[in-house]
Write a protein that holds these residues in place. Sequence first.
Motif, PDB file in Angstrom:
ATOM      1  N   ARG A   1       0.832  -1.212   0.000  1.00  0.00           N
ATOM      2  CA  ARG A   1       0.000   0.000   0.000  1.00  0.00           C
ATOM      3  C   ARG A   1       0.867   1.261   0.000  1.00  0.00           C
ATOM      4  N   LYS A   2       1.899   1.260   0.854  1.00  0.00           N
ATOM      5  CA  LYS A   2       2.767   2.436   0.947  1.00  0.00           C
ATOM      6  C   LYS A   2       3.561   2.631  -0.335  1.00  0.00           C
ATOM      7  N   HIS A   3       3.997   1.531  -0.899  1.00  0.00           N
ATOM      8  CA  HIS A   3       4.737   1.616  -2.159  1.00  0.00           C
ATOM      9  C   HIS A   3       3.863   2.229  -3.250  1.00  0.00           C
ATOM     10  N   GLU A   4       2.597   1.847  -3.291  1.00  0.00           N
ATOM     11  CA  GLU A   4       1.691   2.421  -4.290  1.00  0.00           C
ATOM     12  C   GLU A   4       1.507   3.919  -4.060  1.00  0.00           C
ATOM     13  N   LYS A   5       1.380   4.312  -2.775  1.00  0.00           N
ATOM     14  CA  LYS A   5       1.289   5.746  -2.469  1.00  0.00           C
ATOM     15  C   LYS A   5       2.541   6.475  -2.949  1.00  0.00           C
ATOM     16  N   ASN A   6       3.695   5.878  -2.714  1.00  0.00           N
ATOM     17  CA  ASN A   6       4.953   6.498  -3.150  1.00  0.00           C
ATOM     18  C   ASN A   6       5.031   6.621  -4.666  1.00  0.00           C
ATOM     19  N   ARG A   7       4.518   5.607  -5.358  1.00  0.00           N
ATOM     20  CA  ARG A   7       4.507   5.665  -6.826  1.00  0.00           C
ATOM     21  C   ARG A   7       3.672   6.841  -7.315  1.00  0.00           C
ATOM     22  N   GLN A   8       2.569   7.117  -6.607  1.00  0.00           N
ATOM     23  CA  GLN A   8       1.709   8.228  -7.008  1.00  0.00           C
ATOM     24  C   GLN A   8       2.312   9.575  -6.621  1.00  0.00           C
ATOM     25  N   LYS A   9       3.013   9.602  -5.472  1.00  0.00           N
ATOM     26  CA  LYS A   9       3.604  10.855  -5.018  1.00  0.00           C
ATOM     27  C   LYS A   9       4.844  11.226  -5.825  1.00  0.00           C
ATOM     28  N   TYR A  10       5.521  10.225  -6.359  1.00  0.00           N
ATOM     29  CA  TYR A  10       6.778  10.446  -7.061  1.00  0.00           C
ATOM     30  C   TYR A  10       6.727   9.899  -8.489  1.00  0.00           C
ATOM     31  N   PRO A  11       5.991  10.587  -9.364  1.00  0.00           N
ATOM     32  CA  PRO A  11       5.930  10.119 -10.762  1.00  0.00           C
ATOM     33  C   PRO A  11       7.331  10.164 -11.382  1.00  0.00           C
ATOM     34  N   THR A  12       7.684   9.125 -12.088  1.00  0.00           N
ATOM     35  CA  THR A  12       9.029   8.982 -12.642  1.00  0.00           C
ATOM     36  C   THR A  12       9.471  10.211 -13.433  1.00  0.00           C
ATOM     37  N   ASP A  13       8.584  10.701 -14.305  1.00  0.00           N
ATOM     38  CA  ASP A  13       8.981  11.809 -15.187  1.00  0.00           C
ATOM     39  C   ASP A  13       9.185  13.107 -14.417  1.00  0.00           C
ATOM     40  N   MET A  14       8.652  13.195 -13.200  1.00  0.00           N
ATOM     41  CA  MET A  14       8.783  14.416 -12.410  1.00  0.00           C
ATOM     42  C   MET A  14       9.996  14.388 -11.477  1.00  0.00           C
TER      43      MET A  14
END
Length: 118
Positions: A94-107
């Motif tokens: 769950r936390k990893h998914e939140k991190n993926r949303q908070k830290y988009p690769t291109d940004m």
Amino acid sequence: MAQQGALKTLSVELQVFAADRDWLQFHSPKNLAMALSVEASELLEIFQWLTPAESAALSTDKLADVRDEIGDVLIYLIRLADQLGIDLVEAAQRKHEKNRQKYPTDMVRGSAKKYTDY
Ligand SMILES: [Mg+2]
């Protein structure tokens, strides 16, 4: 997803270890969180004052110390999660998914800034 495999086996073994010694009375979430922090600090102490290069080239003895402290950290993390009914793998997913949303690769690629600074 329910906790499975090696983590579940270890969780049961740790529960039995504590129960056999009548230590469950000491395993409040507060005490386990404190113990987890102490063990994380023992891990940190091994690296204190080392240069980044030294920290990546530990002696065999120091690496064994790190292994022991990592084991201690995981033991208390498992006990804490167990006492609170938290599935460790699900919590991490769950936390990893939140991190993926908070830290988009291109940004964020190549940057160590916190998400609040983007
Ligand atoms: Mg320790």
